[in-house]
Design an enzyme around this catalytic site. Sequence first.
Site, short mmCIF file in Angstrom:
data_model
loop_
_atom_site.label_atom_id
_atom_site.label_comp_id
_atom_site.label_asym_id
_atom_site.label_seq_id
_atom_site.Cartn_x
_atom_site.Cartn_y
_atom_site.Cartn_z
N ASP A 97 -11.43 2.15 4.45
CA ASP A 97 -11.80 0.73 4.31
C ASP A 97 -13.32 0.54 4.31
O ASP A 97 -13.81 -0.57 4.10
CB ASP A 97 -11.19 -0.10 5.46
CG ASP A 97 -9.76 -0.54 5.15
OD1 ASP A 97 -9.37 -0.49 3.95
OD2 ASP A 97 -9.04 -0.92 6.08
N GLN B 153 -4.90 -1.71 10.00
CA GLN B 153 -4.79 -3.02 9.35
C GLN B 153 -5.35 -4.13 10.25
O GLN B 153 -4.99 -4.21 11.43
CB GLN B 153 -3.31 -3.29 9.03
CG GLN B 153 -3.06 -4.56 8.25
CD GLN B 153 -3.53 -4.48 6.80
OE1 GLN B 153 -3.43 -3.45 6.14
NE2 GLN B 153 -4.05 -5.59 6.30
N LYS C 55 0.84 -1.20 0.00
CA LYS C 55 0.00 0.00 0.00
C LYS C 55 0.88 1.26 0.00
O LYS C 55 0.56 2.24 -0.67
CB LYS C 55 -0.93 -0.01 1.23
CG LYS C 55 -2.03 -1.06 1.15
CD LYS C 55 -2.79 -1.25 2.45
CE LYS C 55 -3.74 -2.44 2.36
NZ LYS C 55 -4.48 -2.73 3.59
#
Length: 279
Positions: free
Chosen positions: A111, A88, A44
């Site tokens: 997200d 994460q 990322k």
Amino acid sequence: MDGRALAERIRGEVAADVAALGRVGLATVLVGDDPASDLYIRRKHEASREVGIEARDHRLPAETSQQELLRFVDELNHDDAVDGLLVQLPLPPQIDEAVVIRAVEPVKDVDGLHPVNAGQLYLGRAGHVGATPLGVMALLGEYRVPLEGARAVVVGRSDIVGKPVALLLLAANATVTVCHSRTVELGARTREADVLVVAAGRAGLVAREDVRDGAVVVDVGMNRTPDGLRGDVDPAVSERAALMTPVPGGVGPMTIALLLQNAVRAARYRRGLLAYPGG
Ligand code: NAD
């Protein structure tokens, strides 16, 4: 369906958007040192750098308490230089993921996991939606797969992939069936699909005989096996399918590209250039 090619084009568009916006900031938080999470985070950040996104890679020790993580997330929520923020997953066992997901400022939640964003998607007025489901839809769009009235079958009902994909297909006027680990006669369900999206995390779960001729198949699965990275769909299915995504080179690269696009969207929401539906 070539995810690498489409992802490259999207990254080019994102780079132009970032240049036009001046700056876009993305912060990631990784708790602990899970090797798979470390690899995803590094990818990322590499991709962010390439398109000019200012990405900050925050690492906290595995023994971080929930309260410490919540304090850190709150700092990033209030940091004006951070447009997009992602924690994460998975988190270590002493931390309740649902509590952390709720702590992220919805407008920064790239997200799309915060209940506000998940709820807006449910209501058909999406704000932030996760990069993987958006990547699946972008591939279907790129290849002009007709969705209106189509029979779509989604295998998997996770909050990250299965459920949001099902809601996006529904919003595109497909007739959607969601299958999962308790589904009886999975093959009978998948054989009904004009469009089949598989996100179960089981290598080779869907075999050649489970798909009808001419179906469009999107394989989200990424399974590390002794033979390398494998999808949830047997590659032999491509002999019957009208279109299919390979693994690797299908949904994987799309996920990264759409995350970058989500960071740009977060920057637009925060600057009032785009109305944020969850505000
Ligand atoms: P998950 O484990 O959270 O959910 C899996 C879902 O599949 C569950 O809803 C479960 O009920 C269903 N399932 C499991 N076994 C099944 C079976 N035998 N029959 C029918 N349904 C079954 O996983 P997830 O996070 O949704 O990820 C799914 C897969 O997608 C994994 O392989 C993951 O690595 C991959 N993934 C890929 C990307 C990408 O960028 N390509 C992103 C996220 C996830």
